[in-house]
Motif scaffolding. Sequence first.
Motif, PDB file in Angstrom:
ATOM      1  N   PHE A 115       0.833  -1.206   0.000  1.00  0.00           N
ATOM      2  CA  PHE A 115       0.000   0.000   0.000  1.00  0.00           C
ATOM      3  C   PHE A 115       0.865   1.253   0.000  1.00  0.00           C
ATOM      4  O   PHE A 115       0.600   2.211  -0.746  1.00  0.00           O
ATOM      5  N   TYR A 116       1.930   1.250   0.800  1.00  0.00           N
ATOM      6  CA  TYR A 116       2.792   2.438   0.894  1.00  0.00           C
ATOM      7  C   TYR A 116       3.543   2.687  -0.415  1.00  0.00           C
ATOM      8  O   TYR A 116       3.519   3.801  -0.966  1.00  0.00           O
ATOM      9  N   PHE A 117       4.205   1.648  -0.941  1.00  0.00           N
ATOM     10  CA  PHE A 117       5.029   1.842  -2.131  1.00  0.00           C
ATOM     11  C   PHE A 117       4.175   2.133  -3.368  1.00  0.00           C
ATOM     12  O   PHE A 117       4.588   2.894  -4.250  1.00  0.00           O
ATOM     13  N   SER A 118       3.014   1.549  -3.447  1.00  0.00           N
ATOM     14  CA  SER A 118       2.156   1.829  -4.596  1.00  0.00           C
ATOM     15  C   SER A 118       1.746   3.295  -4.600  1.00  0.00           C
ATOM     16  O   SER A 118       1.729   3.947  -5.653  1.00  0.00           O
ATOM     17  N   ASN A 119       1.418   3.837  -3.398  1.00  0.00           N
ATOM     18  CA  ASN A 119       1.052   5.250  -3.321  1.00  0.00           C
ATOM     19  C   ASN A 119       2.245   6.161  -3.562  1.00  0.00           C
ATOM     20  O   ASN A 119       2.130   7.197  -4.211  1.00  0.00           O
ATOM     21  N   THR A 120       3.398   5.767  -3.048  1.00  0.00           N
ATOM     22  CA  THR A 120       4.563   6.645  -3.131  1.00  0.00           C
ATOM     23  C   THR A 120       5.106   6.727  -4.555  1.00  0.00           C
ATOM     24  O   THR A 120       5.408   7.812  -5.068  1.00  0.00           O
TER      25      THR A 120
END
Length: 974
Positions: A139-144
């Motif tokens: 979730f974090y890397f996809s958003n970042t």
Amino acid sequence: MYNTYTPGKKASRVMEATHRPSSLFQQVIIVVLVSLQLCAVKLVWSQSIVNGATTSSQLDNPAVLDLVTRTVYSRIYNLTQNLFDNEFADEFKFCILNRDEEWNHAFNYSSNLAFLSACVTRTKGDIQRRLCTAAEISFYFSNTITSGSNYLTPNRNCNLTSWVSGCEPGWGCSTDSDQNPDLRNSREIPARTVACQPCCEGFFCPHGLTCMIPCPLGSYCPLATLNMNTGICEPYSYQLPPGQPSHTCGGANIWSDVRRSSEVFCSAGSYCPTNTEKNPCSSGNYCPTGSTAEKRCFKLTSCNPNTASQNIHAYGAMLIAAIATLLLIIYNCSDQIITIRERRLAGSREAAAKVVKEKIQARARWKAAKEAAKKHAIELQGQFSRKFSRKQNVTISDKVTVLNEEYTDTEGVSYPSKEHSASSVSKKSQSISEVEETGSSPLMTMINEIEEQSFDSSESFSLEIKERNLKTKKPKGKDIHTHSQIFKYAYAQLEIEKAQQQQNKNLTFSGVISMATNTDYRKRPVIEIGFTDLTVTLKGKKKHLLRSVNGKIMPGHITAVMGPSGAGKTTLLSALAGKNVGCTTSGSILINGKSEPLRSYRKIVGFVPQDDIVHGNLTVEENLWFNARCRLSADLQKQDKVLIVERVIDFLGLQSVRSSLVGTVEKRGISGGQRKRVNVGLELVMEPSLLFLDEPTSGLDSASSQLLLRALRREALEGVNICMVVHQPRVSKQRLREAKMQAIDYLILLVAGACLGSLTKVRDESFGAPGYTHTIIAVSLLCKIAALRTFALDKLQYWRESASGISSIAHFAAKDTIDHFNTVIKPAVYLSMFYFFCNPRSSFADNYIVLLCLVYCVTGMGYAFTIFLAPGPSQLCSVLVPVVLTLIASRTDGNKFLKILADLCYPKWALEAFVIANAERYYGVWLITRCGALMNWGYSLHDWDLCLCILFLIGLGSRIIAFIGMLSFRRSES
């Protein structure tokens, strides 16, 4: 005595015997029970670690702390490995070359687990419940990476209705005690809202997530401290939330690209062996941003303490010096080698001519002595006999001619020339026959012996008129290999031909008729041209340049077309030769009585244009040899080719300038009259059967015209059909003589590399893309303009040579092969300044390979420009095309049409190859920066070989197009 039985002793012995094995068995049982107990203890501890139930008192035990730390690391290892193998394998494949190497550079903490131990102690063993699961990390890397924002979308724990302190940057929370989230296989974000506290050192807690993610290698993630003046938690850039006085600064809050999270990256001039330790770079080493260890500086470089890069200007200067030395050696040695070779050939030629001259002088002395003996014998005979009524006076010449020069014996003895010698022999034979009629005598016997000895000599030259074949093959039993033997053979044949010509001057009318009708002189194919109602009309205007012209051109004759300017002389000649451009030709042209195109005979048809189209950068002899090797039969022996070239040089009077440059507009060469004779000689060396000459005597003085006409007369005697226009009655070797021009090209590239290297430093966040963009424009512009000279300067020479049958593909391949030297040198010259001023992380070899393919590509495009366009437009296109295509290729926000158009532009592939070569060297903490930049540009690390292949194919395709254009323009211009 009898022994008595005592049951007690026997029983004791039996019990003792059975007790020993029983005690050993008990010991084994005890060991097994202890081991099981220890395993149970470890299992309980491991289970308590997994459940986060480890107490602080247990963690005071170093063994327990080490066990817990290794257990946590194994969970992190499994989690990150799973992410690289499954979660990111397909989505971020374009920015990951080798998953194992990338993981090793980013998350291999096995060498130092101190930050994990510190976090285990800080969280009192609750670290397992605080680590982010695979779902949260994805979730974090996809958003970042995809959104490019520092703010995450709302999720289960952090949204408008639920916002705990762990959602703030640098803070994290734990799950409930009854929850045990599966870090590796979790697909949903677990509830994590209890026991919130600051993030541990070596971890970062994103804004909008309540879990901890370990910082990658190459980062520095300490606990933040509040700056009371600015209210910012340093070294990070977040502030404390308002209205929460108990909230303190936590740990790191973000790991993203270098523009948004530069504070997490290990700063330039320092190295971070772990994500919680930062050390300054020592002297003799350099540490770029994101380093995990010091990098040793090269020799001859200067590296001060806390430096981010090494000063490698010395290597650039050494490379420049090496290239300059290499070029000087190549140019000087090539000229020296060619000069030495020419001197050796000239020495062999002069020695051969001297030997032939000495032989002729020796024969002349022998004949003079023979004539003197005959004269003396005849005088003695006259004293004894008074029957002779008259005497035959013999005139003896005092000179002998060799190579059109007269020589006199140094001892004062006079020698007859060849024609006088032959006539004297015939006259003396007549006198001797008269003497023999009076009767034999000892004196007459002596005279006969002298005659027999003189005419039986195997070394004597045959000067009789019976020598029909002037191309006598080499004597049997004698192999001709060396230059001296070849030149001796050639000059001996030339002397025979000259003697033949001298005797032809004294022929009677019947002798001329006999020689003209003798087919032995005509060794070449005969071509006769007849034309009827020949009309030439200008296209478009329908204007007649020639109308209803009839005539015939016979072999063995010199046909002169005479008239004033504008009378149509050149038009008639071009119409017969099939070289009229922009005109329509009607009427009948017959070749040997057949209606067939003259092009089918082009290998034995010569055409001397009115303009002197010769290679100005070659010498006179080199021009003739180039045409002889390209146009004479490959089966012809070398000595015969030497004979043909030497014959043309001698008959055209070019001996004195044979080693002189013909010259161009920029460089002074031979005179105009000599250049005109060289222009004619280019066609004579191929021994044509039909020869057209367009005003060959224009600009020549009377002496030069006489030499030229004598050479043409000799060709006509061999049956050549010669037709020439008279205005009014009055290569395979390419020397590197353009060193100055090439040196200027190299100097411009050198200056361009220095300017771009010093002005456009390689920035880590862009992986050097701006500097490489300017490099593509500069190198493309300079190399395209330089490539225009390859074919632009020799268009006329090519049209003339191709019309005479020389292979077009051989011409194109030879020109392109010569340019390959510059293709190899120019990238090294440019990089010698750009690379060592710019100092990118990619290797010199990678940059050289990309630049080599780029130079090959733009050179082919330069060929196409110079062939299809005039000089002015071709230069303009060479300047504008690189700029326009590079601007299109560097656009990243365009629509699909622009992306398709960019894929058709060569700068796109060159820029991608440069960026890929540089981006590969950024790893660890640079992983998100690399993936984000490559995603934005649409590049892939796996496409480096593809980029090079496309550049090569564009260069090859441009050359094919240029070659096709050269063939099409040849047909229209020939």
